[in-house]
Each structure stands twice: as structure tokens, then as C-alpha cells.
Scaffold this active site. Structure first.
Site, PDB file in Angstrom:
ATOM      1  N   GLY A  39       0.842  -1.214   0.000  1.00  0.00           N
ATOM      2  CA  GLY A  39       0.000   0.000   0.000  1.00  0.00           C
ATOM      3  C   GLY A  39       0.866   1.248   0.000  1.00  0.00           C
ATOM      4  O   GLY A  39       0.427   2.318  -0.427  1.00  0.00           O
ATOM      5  N   GLY A  40       2.104   1.110   0.496  1.00  0.00           N
ATOM      6  CA  GLY A  40       3.103   2.174   0.378  1.00  0.00           C
ATOM      7  C   GLY A  40       2.720   3.505   0.996  1.00  0.00           C
ATOM      8  O   GLY A  40       1.919   3.578   1.932  1.00  0.00           O
ATOM      9  N   CYS A  42       0.979   6.073  -0.184  1.00  0.00           N
ATOM     10  CA  CYS A  42      -0.412   6.513  -0.326  1.00  0.00           C
ATOM     11  C   CYS A  42      -1.272   5.969   0.816  1.00  0.00           C
ATOM     12  O   CYS A  42      -1.997   6.707   1.467  1.00  0.00           O
ATOM     13  CB  CYS A  42      -0.963   6.050  -1.679  1.00  0.00           C
ATOM     14  SG  CYS A  42      -2.717   6.340  -1.843  1.00  0.00           S
ATOM     15  N   GLY A 188       6.777  25.660   3.158  1.00  0.00           N
ATOM     16  CA  GLY A 188       6.351  25.129   1.864  1.00  0.00           C
ATOM     17  C   GLY A 188       4.839  25.194   1.738  1.00  0.00           C
ATOM     18  O   GLY A 188       4.131  24.505   2.489  1.00  0.00           O
ATOM     19  N   GLY A 190       2.956  24.252  -0.854  1.00  0.00           N
ATOM     20  CA  GLY A 190       2.490  23.441  -1.980  1.00  0.00           C
ATOM     21  C   GLY A 190       1.310  22.586  -1.534  1.00  0.00           C
ATOM     22  O   GLY A 190       0.573  22.957  -0.611  1.00  0.00           O
ATOM     23  N   ASP A 319       6.544   7.766  -8.408  1.00  0.00           N
ATOM     24  CA  ASP A 319       7.342   8.896  -7.908  1.00  0.00           C
ATOM     25  C   ASP A 319       8.823   8.755  -8.238  1.00  0.00           C
ATOM     26  O   ASP A 319       9.525   9.757  -8.359  1.00  0.00           O
ATOM     27  CB  ASP A 319       7.206   9.012  -6.376  1.00  0.00           C
ATOM     28  CG  ASP A 319       5.858   9.588  -5.961  1.00  0.00           C
ATOM     29  OD1 ASP A 319       4.983   9.752  -6.833  1.00  0.00           O
ATOM     30  OD2 ASP A 319       5.690   9.860  -4.758  1.00  0.00           O
ATOM     31  N   ALA A 327      -0.670   9.246  -6.790  1.00  0.00           N
ATOM     32  CA  ALA A 327      -0.929   7.803  -6.714  1.00  0.00           C
ATOM     33  C   ALA A 327      -1.588   7.283  -7.991  1.00  0.00           C
ATOM     34  O   ALA A 327      -1.202   6.238  -8.528  1.00  0.00           O
ATOM     35  CB  ALA A 327      -1.817   7.517  -5.509  1.00  0.00           C
ATOM     36  N   HIS A 452     -30.212  18.931 -11.846  1.00  0.00           N
ATOM     37  CA  HIS A 452     -30.482  20.010 -10.905  1.00  0.00           C
ATOM     38  C   HIS A 452     -31.240  19.450  -9.715  1.00  0.00           C
ATOM     39  O   HIS A 452     -32.187  18.698  -9.914  1.00  0.00           O
ATOM     40  CB  HIS A 452     -31.326  21.086 -11.593  1.00  0.00           C
ATOM     41  CG  HIS A 452     -31.706  22.199 -10.672  1.00  0.00           C
ATOM     42  ND1 HIS A 452     -30.801  23.152 -10.264  1.00  0.00           N
ATOM     43  CD2 HIS A 452     -32.886  22.487 -10.049  1.00  0.00           C
ATOM     44  CE1 HIS A 452     -31.401  24.008  -9.443  1.00  0.00           C
ATOM     45  NE2 HIS A 452     -32.664  23.614  -9.295  1.00  0.00           N
TER      46      HIS A 452
HETATM   47  P1  NAD Z   1       5.087  20.601  -3.728  1.00  0.00           P
HETATM   48  O1  NAD Z   1       6.075  20.582  -4.799  1.00  0.00           O
HETATM   49  O2  NAD Z   1       3.626  20.505  -4.031  1.00  0.00           O
HETATM   50  O3  NAD Z   1       5.246  21.951  -2.876  1.00  0.00           O
HETATM   51  C1  NAD Z   1       6.462  22.336  -2.278  1.00  0.00           C
HETATM   52  C2  NAD Z   1       6.354  23.813  -1.980  1.00  0.00           C
HETATM   53  O4  NAD Z   1       7.471  24.180  -1.199  1.00  0.00           O
HETATM   54  C3  NAD Z   1       6.396  24.664  -3.247  1.00  0.00           C
HETATM   55  O5  NAD Z   1       5.356  25.610  -3.184  1.00  0.00           O
HETATM   56  C4  NAD Z   1       7.771  25.310  -3.178  1.00  0.00           C
HETATM   57  O6  NAD Z   1       7.814  26.572  -3.794  1.00  0.00           O
HETATM   58  C5  NAD Z   1       7.985  25.405  -1.672  1.00  0.00           C
HETATM   59  N1  NAD Z   1       9.386  25.484  -1.239  1.00  0.00           N
HETATM   60  C6  NAD Z   1      10.453  24.832  -1.740  1.00  0.00           C
HETATM   61  N2  NAD Z   1      11.570  25.161  -1.051  1.00  0.00           N
HETATM   62  C7  NAD Z   1      11.188  26.034  -0.079  1.00  0.00           C
HETATM   63  C8  NAD Z   1      11.863  26.736   0.955  1.00  0.00           C
HETATM   64  N3  NAD Z   1      13.173  26.588   1.133  1.00  0.00           N
HETATM   65  N4  NAD Z   1      11.148  27.560   1.770  1.00  0.00           N
HETATM   66  C9  NAD Z   1       9.814  27.711   1.588  1.00  0.00           C
HETATM   67  N5  NAD Z   1       9.127  27.087   0.622  1.00  0.00           N
HETATM   68  C10 NAD Z   1       9.789  26.248  -0.194  1.00  0.00           C
HETATM   69  O7  NAD Z   1       5.548  19.467  -2.688  1.00  0.00           O
HETATM   70  P2  NAD Z   1       4.803  18.849  -1.432  1.00  0.00           P
HETATM   71  O8  NAD Z   1       3.669  19.692  -1.003  1.00  0.00           O
HETATM   72  O9  NAD Z   1       5.883  18.530  -0.459  1.00  0.00           O
HETATM   73  O10 NAD Z   1       4.223  17.503  -2.026  1.00  0.00           O
HETATM   74  C11 NAD Z   1       5.120  16.524  -2.579  1.00  0.00           C
HETATM   75  C12 NAD Z   1       4.473  15.772  -3.715  1.00  0.00           C
HETATM   76  O11 NAD Z   1       3.448  14.950  -3.241  1.00  0.00           O
HETATM   77  C13 NAD Z   1       3.890  16.688  -4.766  1.00  0.00           C
HETATM   78  O12 NAD Z   1       4.251  16.246  -6.042  1.00  0.00           O
HETATM   79  C14 NAD Z   1       2.417  16.547  -4.567  1.00  0.00           C
HETATM   80  O13 NAD Z   1       1.684  16.700  -5.771  1.00  0.00           O
HETATM   81  C15 NAD Z   1       2.282  15.156  -3.999  1.00  0.00           C
HETATM   82  N6  NAD Z   1       1.106  15.136  -3.140  1.00  0.00           N
HETATM   83  C16 NAD Z   1      -0.115  15.087  -3.724  1.00  0.00           C
HETATM   84  C17 NAD Z   1      -1.229  15.127  -2.932  1.00  0.00           C
HETATM   85  C18 NAD Z   1      -2.576  15.093  -3.578  1.00  0.00           C
HETATM   86  O14 NAD Z   1      -2.695  14.683  -4.716  1.00  0.00           O
HETATM   87  N7  NAD Z   1      -3.621  15.551  -2.911  1.00  0.00           N
HETATM   88  C19 NAD Z   1      -1.135  15.237  -1.561  1.00  0.00           C
HETATM   89  C20 NAD Z   1       0.125  15.291  -1.003  1.00  0.00           C
HETATM   90  C21 NAD Z   1       1.236  15.238  -1.815  1.00  0.00           C
END
Ligand code: NAD
Length: 473
Positions: A39-40, A42, A188, A190, A319, A327, A452
Site C-alpha cells: 500500500g506504500g 499513499c 512550503g 504546496g 514517484d 498515486a 439540478h
Molecule cells: P510541492 O512541490 O507541491 O510543494 C512544495 C512547496 O514548497 C512549493 O510551493 C515550493 O515553492 C515550496 N518550497 C520549496 N523550497 C522552499 C523553501 N526553502 N522555503 C519555503 N518554501 C519552499 O511538494 P509537497 O507539497 O511537499 O508535495 C510533494 C508531492 O506529493 C507533490 O508532487 C504533490 O503533488 C504530492 N502530493 C499530492 C497530494 C494530492 O494529490 N492531494 C497530496 C500530497 C502530496
């Protein structure tokens, strides 16, 4: 004694185990080597446990706001131990399910760490797998016709902000917190950073996000990123963009303190814990790649469109090959790789047809090009946007923030991208993904009758809005 297989898969995550099932259905004698749990990431350290926590946060928030719906509740409190137990029981149920699927597919599972060996007495080409067994027994030797590397990724840390698992955490440790901190700094902004910011703020934690770039969710459409900023601020999350964290300044004790350069000034941030979410690194170390001709660039394994590496019988997916670290991408790539091994002539994956989802509150989902990316590619674009505020079902739900945005090509009328932020949009994106696969136009989406009252009406309206023909706005 050495065992022979048609396929040995390194890594039993969503990519690896789905590939194994497909392989078994295609008649390949298959084994998986997994050093932790099937399952790793995810299932055990990512999608599923984080979404279970997010759901508890949503229920907590809604219960506190129940009065809005005419339901009286008195002073709801959070039992975080129960929240964690619920999460674990969901993970355990799904884990049992995957184990059952392996048995059903007659897939052998080796619990241990697998390494690829070079040409040896077992095989004239690289690809024999040596498994260091978790139970300490003698290494197993597996001789496969094909290998699939699906070893996944691990959270990156920043030099100076190393993960200690207690005060400075990655999402791995954060998922196992026994208690919620009063405050947290998230480095971060993201996908992981925003999901955690949303969840922790809904649980009542004081959250500060330090994002290096000028926008949070920098890969999303800019309108989505702006709306998320607004929604996070509404929750009380302190979002600091263009923030350069200065790792040398970190001080850790019972809490954590760090400086960041923001607008040319040095600002000190302080909290009980820190979460570092600055991306994930591919797991390419110690798996024997040096014994092969496999190319690794920028830390990820290089493959062709059917996921063959430079050693044509060794494939890699998920990945560990970089790209979209999702995933559903890993499992789709796994199926393509396996079908190619079985001479099935699979259809290559088009990244513009891959939906992506963020499970914060509000949710985000998208497929295809952002408006900016479409313009950069030279398209003359037209855009339709429709707010949930004008959708009856959104009012019924009590969640009216957000919108659907559709980007189309003025010249050909083709759909280029769909971007949504709002209630349940992660469940609605599949319609847009299907439209991308079928090469549909916004007109065809609008011709699709949206029942609707549903939230999906926002997609039909946004499609009509591309030509200014929306009804309710
Ligand atoms: P991400 O790449 O989505 O975001 C990383 C963020 O950190 C970016 O906005 C970047 O600009 C910022 N960053 C980088 N260096 C920094 C620093 N020194 N100081 C401040 N900000 C900095 O990576 P993540 O959020 O760690 O996720 C990892 C991976 O896992 C991604 O590819 C993501 O798509 C995947 N993931 C997907 C889901 C989902 O599908 N819902 C959920 C979790 C993770």
C-alpha cells in the site's frame, strides 16, 4: 534457492501493487518485494491517512458551525486520540484489502529490501533481484524476465532544517502526532503544506505558512492560488509568500524559532512545531541501479513513454521517475508498463489528461493547462468562470466559496483546461478528465445535461460562460 518469475516488482505501493494485479490478470507469474507495508506511501503515510484526518477536521468545523443549519450542539470538543484511531482503522482495513488482492491474484510478496544485481551466474543481463529479508533469513534470489521499479519517494528536508521527528516533522511524522500542537510553522505552501494548513486550522491550531515563491500552490492556475490564499486567510492561517527561510537561524527547544527574509526584512517566526513540506525525493538509493545501465537524472530514473529504462526489460514507474507525483499516475503508469511487457500495445499517458486534486477545505481539482500555461504555449484562449455562490446545491450545502474555470482555445474551440476550487470538486473533476480524453469542446460539456440541483451544474455553467452564455450569472 532462486525463484523464477515473469515479473518482479520492487515496491508494493499504489503503483507497484496495481501493476502486479494487472500483470497477474495478463497471466504473468508475478512477485512484489516490499520492505515495509503493502500500500506504500499513499495508504500508510500519504493520501489515505491525511484524508481521514482532513475529514475529522471538516466534521469538527461543521459541528462548531451546526447552528447555521438549525442544529444545536453545545461546545463540541475534539478527542484527537479517537481521530487518530479512526484514521488507523481505515488504513488497516484497506491494508487487509490489498493483502487479500495479492492472495487472490496469486502474487508472491517478499517482505524485505530488494536490490538489482548485475549480470551473474543467474542471468546474463542485469536484473536478478536479491532480497534482504526482514525476518533475518538468508537472502532470496529472484530471477525475473522483467523488473518494475516502483520504489516511490520520501519527504525532502532542507539543509539546516533536518527532520528530527519531534519538533521539526515531515508529513510522515505529522500523521502520527499523538496530540495537536497549539501552533505550527509550515515551510512550503504546496499541496502538502496547504492540506495540512487547512486541516490544522480547522482543528484549531494556529498556523503560519512560509512559502518561498510569490504564490502558494504555485503549479495551480493563478486564480485558484489567489482564491486559496483568500480562503486560508479567512480560516486565520497566516500565509507569508516570497519568504526565504534562513535555516542557520533555527533554534529548537520545546518549540521552534526561525528567521525568514520577507520583503528585504528579517522576521522571526515561532511555534510549537514545524512541518517541512518542500517536495519529495525519488527513492533511487541502494537499489542496485549502479549495477545496470539505467539512467538517473536530477535524482529520478529516466524512462521512455512505456516506462522502459535503458535496460529494456527493466521498467520504472511512479514517484521514482518524477513528473506528477500522484498515486493515480503511478498506478496508471504501472498498468501501461505491464501491458507493454505483455505485448499489449498500451496507449501512452498524456499528462494533460491527468486530473489532480487537493483535499484542503475548500478542495481544489484540475486537469489540463492553466490559463498562463496555455498562453505560454501560444494558444489564443477564452475563459469561462462560474461561482458556486450562484449554484443552489452549494447554498443548500452551506459551502458557496469557490468557482469552476474553463480554459478553451478560441481558434479550434478545444477544451484546454478545467480548474475548480470549492465544495466536493475532487469528486467532480472526472467529468472534466473524460472531456479531455474525448477531446470535447466546452459546447459539448454544456450540451451534457447536468442534473439540478447538483454542484456539477457549475461545470455546465462555466462551459457556457466560455462564450458568455451562462444562465445564472
Ligand atoms: P510541492 O512541490 O507541491 O510543494 C512544495 C512547496 O514548497 C512549493 O510551493 C515550493 O515553492 C515550496 N518550497 C520549496 N523550497 C522552499 C523553501 N526553502 N522555503 C519555503 N518554501 C519552499 O511538494 P509537497 O507539497 O511537499 O508535495 C510533494 C508531492 O506529493 C507533490 O508532487 C504533490 O503533488 C504530492 N502530493 C499530492 C497530494 C494530492 O494529490 N492531494 C497530496 C500530497 C502530496
Amino acid at each position: 534457492m532462486a525463484q523464477e518469475y515473469d515479473l518482479v516488482i520492487l515496491g508494493g505501493g499504489t503503483g507497484g501493487y496495481v501493476a502486479a494485479i494487472r500483470a497477474s490478470k495478463l497471466g504473468l507469474k508475478t512477485a512484489i518485494v516490499e520492505k515495509r507495508e503493502l500500500g506504500g506511501t499513499c495508504l500508510h503515510r500519504g493520501c489515505i491517512p491525511s484524508k481521514a484526518l482532513l475529514r475529522s477536521a471538516e466534521v469538527f468545523k461543521q459541528t462548531k458551525e451546526a447552528d447555521r443549519y438549525g442544529v444545536s450542539t453545545e461546545n463540541p470538543t475534539l478527542n484527537f486520540t479517537k481521530v487518530q484511531e479512526r484514521k488507523q482503522s481505515i488504513v488497516d482495513t484497506l491494508h487487509k484489502g490489498v493483502q487479500g488482492l495479492m492472495k487472490k491474484g496469486k502474487i508472491d510478496v517478499y517482505e524485505g529490501f530488494g536490490r538489482i544485481l548485475g549480470p551473474s551466474i543467474f542471468s546474463p543481463t542485469a536484473g536478478t533481484i536479491s532480497v534482504e529479508m526482514n525476518n533475518g533469513e538468508e537472502n532470496e534470489m529472484l530471477i525475473p524476465k522483467n523488473v518494475l521499479v516502483a520504489t516511490g519517494s520520501t519527504p525532502k528536508s532542507l539543509p539546516g532544517l533536518e527532520i528530527d521527528g519531534e519538533v521539526v516533522m515531515s508529513s510522515d511524522e505529522a500523521l502520527h502526532m499523538k496530540e495537536l500542537p497549539e501552533s505550527i510553522i509550515i515551510v512550503g505552501g504546496g499541496v502538502i503544506g496547504i492540506e495540512w494548513a487547512s486541516m490544522l486550522a480547522d482543528f484549531g491550531v494556529k498556523v503560519t505558512v512560509l512559502e518561498y515563491l510569490p504564490h502558494i500552490l504555485p503549479t495551480e492556475d493563478e486564480d485558484i492560488s489567489r482564491e486559496m490564499l483568500k480562503q486560508m486567510k479567512k480560516k486565520g492561517v497566516d500565509i507569508v509568500t516570497s519568504a526565504k527561510v534562513l535555516p542557520d537561524t533555527i533554534e529548537k527547544d520545546t518549540g521552534v524559532k526561525v528567521d525568514a527574509e520577507v520583503d528585504g526584512e528579517t522576521v522571526t517566526y515561532e511555534a510549537e512545531r514545524m512541518l517541512v513540506s518542500v517536495g519529495r525525493s525519488a527513492n533511487v538509493d541502494n537499489i542496485g541501479l549502479e549495477n545496470t545501465d539505467i539512467q538517473v537524472e536530477n535524482g529520478t530514473i529516466q524512462t521512455n513513454k512505456v516506462y522502459q529504462t535503458k535496460e529494456s526489460h527493466i521498467y520504472a514507474i511512479g514517484d521514482v521517475i518524477g513528473g506528477m507525483q500522484l498515486a493515480h499516475v503511478a498506478s496508471h503508469e504501472g498498468m501501461i508498463a505491464v501491458e507493454h511487457m505483455a505485448d499489449q500495445n498500451p496507449h501512452p499517458m498524456n499528462p494533460e489528461q491527468v486530473p489532480s486534486c487537493i483535499y484542503s477545505n475548500p478542495e481544489v481539482s484540475s486537469v489540463g493547462l492553466t490559463e498562463k500555461a496555455a498562453k505560454e504555449k501560444g494558444f489564443d484562449v477564452k475563459v469561462g468562470k462560474f461561482p458556486f455562490q450562484a449554484i443552489g446545491k452549494a447554498l443548500v450545502h452551506g459551502e458557496t466559496d469557490g468557482f469552476v474555470k474553463i480554459v478553451a482555445d478560441k481558434e479550434t474551440e478545444d477544451l484546454l483546461g478545467v480548474h475548480m476550487i470549492g465544495p466536493h470538486v475532487t469528486d467532480m473533476i472526472s467529468e472534466a478528465a473524460l472531456a479531455q480524453v474525448l477531446d470535447a469542446t466546452p459546447w459539448e460539456i454544456a450540451e451534457t445535461i447536468h442534473p439540478h440541483p447538483t454542484l456539477s451544474e457549475a461545470i455546465g455553467e462555466a462551459a457556457m460562460a466560455v462564450d458568455g452564455n451562462q444562465i445564472h450569472g
